[in-house]
Scaffold this active site. Structure first.
Site, PDB file in Angstrom:
ATOM      1  N   GLU A 244       0.554  -1.135  -0.103  1.00 22.24           N
ATOM      2  CA  GLU A 244      -0.101  -0.014  -0.204  1.00 22.24           C
ATOM      3  C   GLU A 244       0.788   1.388  -0.011  1.00 22.24           C
ATOM      4  OE1 GLU A 244      -3.570   2.162   2.486  1.00 22.24           O
ATOM      5  OE2 GLU A 244      -2.172   0.711   3.544  1.00 22.24           O
ATOM      6  N   SER A 385      -0.094   6.867  10.022  1.00 25.39           N
ATOM      7  CA  SER A 385      -0.106   8.216  10.367  1.00 25.39           C
ATOM      8  C   SER A 385       1.545   8.505  10.459  1.00 25.39           C
ATOM      9  CB  SER A 385      -0.550   8.286  11.784  1.00 25.39           C
ATOM     10  OG  SER A 385       0.201   7.711  12.836  1.00 25.39           O
TER      11      SER A 385
END
Length: 400
Positions: A244, A385
């Site tokens: 990803e 994050s």
């Protein structure tokens, strides 16, 4: 380190660029330029154009429909696709669940699912995050209990992108509640039409419906839909996340957005003349362009090191790409807000735009800019994050 493309790679870039110029349906291209999301029909139509060309899944192994391109050609393809602009293949199927299936799945799973991902016959979504289990994903609580030839699944997933379109969802579920939290998780493929599944929309900050809550109430899933070994799902999830993050810097998309910023800022509108003539605005654009060029060079350096990386081990420098790419995407969305000024409007769906019986306050292109600005807040979070990426950099790059 030589970061320039070879003659063969430049010729390939020209071929890809010509294909996108000739093949992207004009109505889909117009949506992307305007900052709108292609709908499910648009995505299926475009995916089948790519499939007919043999380019729908360029990074897959050749035996499953891939192209055999190396990392450099895959990078060129992705960048040219972003700048065309053309829709990227649906990541949840092509980039996420498919590599898990063809690497760890059974032969029956490969034959059943992979061809339908190539043509977008099946639309996939991702069932990882849960309320209270976002950054600490291993604390997830959705349970799957084996009963004969089925697993019975109960729990909730959240922030599930495009679940309203999905035919299938790949889920992390807890199959051994007594094991250490990373060791008791399995990877299941679940038909979204199964009884007991409820999808509820979550309205985004920009007013759109992109993500959802998904509830599982005694959902029966055939045991044959378990990927790999029971209680090994955490390993497969880490493998998936490595796929990803590779193109998460979005260099091509940011280049396209800067082109749009310059084009719009060069027009005299809103009774204030051309924004591009204002020195402070030009300085802002130049600063972002310099940051983007540095990001592009960093991405090429990561690409050049791919052959030196251990197989299936993510280069920790990709965390730098993720952080800086997110910052630049947000900076370009802020520049677009500078361009549109007071005429930035809240989200309006295509149906809203068709139904309105009064003329718009500003130009049509202004209606999506505020939505893009608000939507860009999320890029610092998904895919890991910024705080997590900084920890990776501190540990793996700086040795702290």
């Amino acid at each position: 380190m030589d970061l320039s493309f070879t003659e063969d790679e430049l010729a390939f870039r020209d071929e890809v660029r010509a294909f996108f110029r000739a093949s992207v349906p004009p109505d889909i291209c117009e949506k992307l330029v305007a900052g709108l999301h292609p709908n499910k029909s648009d995505m299926r139509r475009w995916t089948r154009v790519l499939a007919d060309k043999g380019w729908a899944v360029p990074h897959w192994p050749i035996e499953f429909g891939g192209t055999g391109w190396g990392p450099v050609k895959q990078y060129i393809f992705t960048e040219e696709m972003s700048q065309a602009p053309a829709p990227a293949p649906l990541a949840f199927g092509v980039n996420m669940v498919a590599p898990v299936i063809y690497t760890f799945g059974t032969e029956a799973q490969k034959k059943r699912f992979l061809p339908r991902i190539v043509t977008l016959e099946d639309w996939w979504c991702q069932g990882f995050s849960e309320p209270g289990s976002g950054s600490d994903l291993a604390s997830l609580k959705t349970r799957a209990v084996r009963e004969g030839d089925h697993y019975v699944v109960n729990g909730q997933k959240t922030w599930t992108t495009f679940a309203q379109y999905a035919d299938w969802i790949f889920c992390l579920v807890r199959t051994d509640p007594n094991a250490k939290k990373q060791l008791g998780i399995s990877f299941l493929l679940i038909d979204m039409k199964s009884p007991g599944i409820t999808v509820r929309p979550i309205q985004m900050i920009d007013g759109s419906h992109e993500v959802n809550e998904v509830f599982f109430d005694d959902v029966r899933v055939p045991a044959e839909n378990l990927v790999g070994q029971e209680n090994r799902g955490w390993d497969y999830a880490k493998f998936l996340l490595g796929h990803e993050r590779f193109n998460i810097a979005c260099v091509g998309a940011s280049k396209e957005r800067i082109r749009r910023i310059k084009h719009l800022a060069s027009r005299s509108c809103f009774g204030r003349g051309r924004l591009i003539d204002q020195a402070d605005f030009r300085e802002k654009v130049a600063a972002v362009e310099l940051q983007l060029k540095a990001l592009e060079i960093t991405q090429l350096r990561v690409l050049a090191n791919v052959s030196k990386q251990q197989k299936d081990v993510q280069d920790p420098a990709s965390s730098i790409l993720k952080i800086r790419g997110a910052e630049i995407q947000q900076a370009t969305s802020e520049l677009l807000m500078d361009v549109v000024g007071p005429y930035a409007l809240p989200h309006q769906s295509e149906e809203d735009l068709e139904r309105r019986n009064e003329p718009p306050i500003g130009p049509d292109w202004a209606t999506t800019i505020a939505s893009a600005y608000f939507n860009a807040r999320k890029v610092s979070i998904y895919g890991g994050s910024d705080e997590i990426q900084k920890n990776i950099i501190a540990k793996a790059v700086l040795g702290l």
